[in-house]
Design a protein around this motif. Sequence first.
Motif, PDB file in Angstrom:
ATOM      1  N   VAL A 219      53.605  39.584  52.311  1.00 33.08           N
ATOM      2  CA  VAL A 219      53.193  40.421  51.164  1.00 33.08           C
ATOM      3  C   VAL A 219      52.877  39.520  49.971  1.00 33.08           C
ATOM      4  O   VAL A 219      51.913  39.763  49.229  1.00 33.08           O
ATOM      5  N   ALA A 220      53.648  38.438  49.816  1.00 27.23           N
ATOM      6  CA  ALA A 220      53.391  37.502  48.709  1.00 27.23           C
ATOM      7  C   ALA A 220      52.013  36.867  48.863  1.00 27.23           C
ATOM      8  O   ALA A 220      51.276  36.696  47.881  1.00 27.23           O
ATOM      9  N   VAL A 221      51.630  36.535  50.098  1.00 29.06           N
ATOM     10  CA  VAL A 221      50.300  35.956  50.327  1.00 29.06           C
ATOM     11  C   VAL A 221      49.217  36.981  49.973  1.00 29.06           C
ATOM     12  O   VAL A 221      48.207  36.662  49.340  1.00 29.06           O
ATOM     13  N   LEU A 222      49.457  38.245  50.356  1.00 31.62           N
ATOM     14  CA  LEU A 222      48.474  39.290  50.045  1.00 31.62           C
ATOM     15  C   LEU A 222      48.343  39.484  48.531  1.00 31.62           C
ATOM     16  O   LEU A 222      47.230  39.628  48.005  1.00 31.62           O
ATOM     17  N   ARG A 223      49.483  39.453  47.838  1.00 32.52           N
ATOM     18  CA  ARG A 223      49.437  39.596  46.375  1.00 32.52           C
ATOM     19  C   ARG A 223      48.634  38.452  45.745  1.00 32.52           C
ATOM     20  O   ARG A 223      47.854  38.667  44.817  1.00 32.52           O
ATOM     21  N   ALA A 224      48.828  37.249  46.259  1.00 35.24           N
ATOM     22  CA  ALA A 224      48.102  36.087  45.719  1.00 35.24           C
ATOM     23  C   ALA A 224      46.600  36.253  45.945  1.00 35.24           C
ATOM     24  O   ALA A 224      45.780  36.006  45.049  1.00 35.24           O
ATOM     25  N   LEU A 225      46.229  36.711  47.135  1.00 34.14           N
ATOM     26  CA  LEU A 225      44.813  36.910  47.444  1.00 34.14           C
ATOM     27  C   LEU A 225      44.217  38.000  46.550  1.00 34.14           C
ATOM     28  O   LEU A 225      43.095  37.878  46.030  1.00 34.14           O
ATOM     29  N   PHE A 226      44.997  39.063  46.372  1.00 36.86           N
ATOM     30  CA  PHE A 226      44.553  40.153  45.488  1.00 36.86           C
ATOM     31  C   PHE A 226      44.263  39.596  44.089  1.00 36.86           C
ATOM     32  O   PHE A 226      43.211  39.877  43.499  1.00 36.86           O
ATOM     33  N   ALA A 227      45.187  38.787  43.575  1.00 33.10           N
ATOM     34  CA  ALA A 227      45.025  38.232  42.217  1.00 33.10           C
ATOM     35  C   ALA A 227      43.784  37.334  42.145  1.00 33.10           C
ATOM     36  O   ALA A 227      43.034  37.376  41.161  1.00 33.10           O
ATOM     37  N   GLU A 228      43.551  36.561  43.204  1.00 27.70           N
ATOM     38  CA  GLU A 228      42.383  35.663  43.203  1.00 27.70           C
ATOM     39  C   GLU A 228      41.069  36.452  43.191  1.00 27.70           C
ATOM     40  O   GLU A 228      40.142  36.139  42.438  1.00 27.70           O
ATOM     41  N   ARG A 230      40.635  39.446  42.167  1.00 23.29           N
ATOM     42  CA  ARG A 230      40.490  40.136  40.876  1.00 23.29           C
ATOM     43  C   ARG A 230      40.024  39.158  39.800  1.00 23.29           C
ATOM     44  O   ARG A 230      39.160  39.486  38.984  1.00 23.29           O
ATOM     45  N   ALA A 231      40.576  37.943  39.846  1.00 28.79           N
ATOM     46  CA  ALA A 231      40.167  36.931  38.859  1.00 28.79           C
ATOM     47  C   ALA A 231      38.681  36.583  39.017  1.00 28.79           C
ATOM     48  O   ALA A 231      37.995  36.274  38.048  1.00 28.79           O
ATOM     49  N   LYS A 232      38.189  36.679  40.271  1.00 30.42           N
ATOM     50  CA  LYS A 232      36.761  36.388  40.505  1.00 30.42           C
ATOM     51  C   LYS A 232      35.879  37.595  40.169  1.00 30.42           C
ATOM     52  O   LYS A 232      34.659  37.552  40.381  1.00 30.42           O
ATOM     53  N   GLY A 233      36.503  38.703  39.761  1.00 32.05           N
ATOM     54  CA  GLY A 233      35.731  39.893  39.390  1.00 32.05           C
ATOM     55  C   GLY A 233      35.220  40.687  40.580  1.00 32.05           C
ATOM     56  O   GLY A 233      34.305  41.494  40.457  1.00 32.05           O
ATOM     57  N   ARG A 234      35.827  40.483  41.771  1.00 31.01           N
ATOM     58  CA  ARG A 234      35.356  41.214  42.955  1.00 31.01           C
ATOM     59  C   ARG A 234      36.067  42.544  43.114  1.00 31.01           C
ATOM     60  O   ARG A 234      35.523  43.495  43.662  1.00 31.01           O
ATOM     61  N   ILE A 235      37.324  42.592  42.683  1.00 29.74           N
ATOM     62  CA  ILE A 235      38.059  43.858  42.732  1.00 29.74           C
ATOM     63  C   ILE A 235      38.660  44.112  41.348  1.00 29.74           C
ATOM     64  O   ILE A 235      38.722  43.199  40.520  1.00 29.74           O
ATOM     65  N   ALA A 236      39.083  45.360  41.142  1.00 25.81           N
ATOM     66  CA  ALA A 236      39.533  45.723  39.797  1.00 25.81           C
ATOM     67  C   ALA A 236      40.853  46.496  39.862  1.00 25.81           C
ATOM     68  O   ALA A 236      41.204  47.072  40.895  1.00 25.81           O
ATOM     69  N   GLY A 237      41.560  46.512  38.745  1.00 24.30           N
ATOM     70  CA  GLY A 237      42.767  47.345  38.616  1.00 24.30           C
ATOM     71  C   GLY A 237      43.930  46.838  39.441  1.00 24.30           C
ATOM     72  O   GLY A 237      44.036  45.652  39.745  1.00 24.30           O
ATOM     73  N   GLU A 238      44.804  47.774  39.805  1.00 25.89           N
ATOM     74  CA  GLU A 238      46.007  47.477  40.593  1.00 25.89           C
ATOM     75  C   GLU A 238      45.819  48.042  42.004  1.00 25.89           C
ATOM     76  O   GLU A 238      44.981  48.923  42.205  1.00 25.89           O
TER      77      GLU A 238
END
Length: 354
Positions: A219-228, A230-238
Amino acid sequence: METLRCDVLVVGAGPAGSCAAREAAKAGAEVLLVERRRQVGLPVQCAEYIPAPLVGEAGVGRGYVVQEVAGMRTWLQGGLIQELPAPGLMINRDRFDQALAEAASQAGARLLLGTAATALSGQRLTATDADGRQLAITARVVVGADGPHSRVGRAIGSVNRHCLPAVQFRVRLAKPLTHTEVFFDDRLHGGYAWLFPKGEQANLGLGMLRPGPGLPGIVAVLRALFAELRAKGRIAGEPLGSRAGWIPAEAPRRVVAGGVLLAGDAAGHTHPITGAGIFQAVMGGKLAGRWAARAALAGDTGLLGGYQEEWDDFYGETLARAHARRQLLESSPGRLDAVIRRCWVGFREYYAEA
Ligand SMILES: Cc1cc2nc3c(=O)[nH]c(=O)nc-3n(C[C@H](O)[C@H](O)[C@H](O)COP(=O)(O)OP(=O)(O)OC[C@H]3O[C@@H](n4cnc5c(N)ncnc54)[C@H](O)[C@@H]3O)c2cc1C
């Protein structure tokens, strides 16, 4: 204890079980389909991608389709390395599973929801029904389609020995996506991550070897990928929701014993590299249902060997190759750049001789 009898008993109303039940009923067998969930298909534990030709094989219309995808993009260590045409569909998996179960019922199978198989001895199953009552069901043939940790498989000594954990978030896309995307990097040992579009949303998930006990590590790896992303502007929000499940990654094996046969994830038919298993569940389920009805109506369980042979002809080589590639992938930590072309289905080298 209430006792029921039938020609073919199918355990599990996922795609494999519903397809088996439909085919067996169409062939004239009296069919019972038991499902431990109270509602077929829920909760959804799937990234919801299917190859386009599966629509025809499933034969239940297109009401479950959400969007078409043109192909697949592959990312390695953060860089895009390939874009392949691969027509496919993103679906509402719950609606897909429900349509298949409905088709089984319409073909004449009796569906018992909220009914969990607890033990199998020969072709006699004990189960607990939706009201907590014990039930015994005796069948001429039993089809185990009860998923990765199949009880039916355990009863005949044919079990999945290597299941990978998978976790997934539902996310909001910053802009629509026309392709599925898969991500490989050194964190994702023995697996990969995916971003599969569903209109304005997407399934962002991953399946990999566990870095430690329990799910928190992945889950920690998934959270890190999610943050990356989002930082690249590909996904938004939570994240809008999360799910987890298990993906069998098995070598071909025998899945018939006496009057019992297995199909779909229960049989370890999921692709050991991609983790995709809906296609195999539908195809294997249909075959299993036909052979089960044939054997039940002839009173000859010896015929069930025909299922094993036909399945092995159809998919054995694909499964064996994918399993060998998985062994290479798992034995090469930190060497992804060197092995990726032999270990991912998008590359020509994957199909070369070992
Ligand atoms: C996170 C994740 C993402 C995935 N994404 C994809 C994807 O995008 N595309 C793809 O092709 N594949 C995907 N897969 C794999 C795919 O979901 C499976 O291969 C597929 O569901 C197999 O179908 P099945 O009918 O064999 O098993 P299941 O769909 O698991 O159905 C088994 C059924 O048996 C029931 N059952 C279990 N035990 C009992 C019992 N004791 N008594 C009665 N009923 C029981 C369960 O409730 C369930 O309904 C994914 C898997 C995971 C975990």
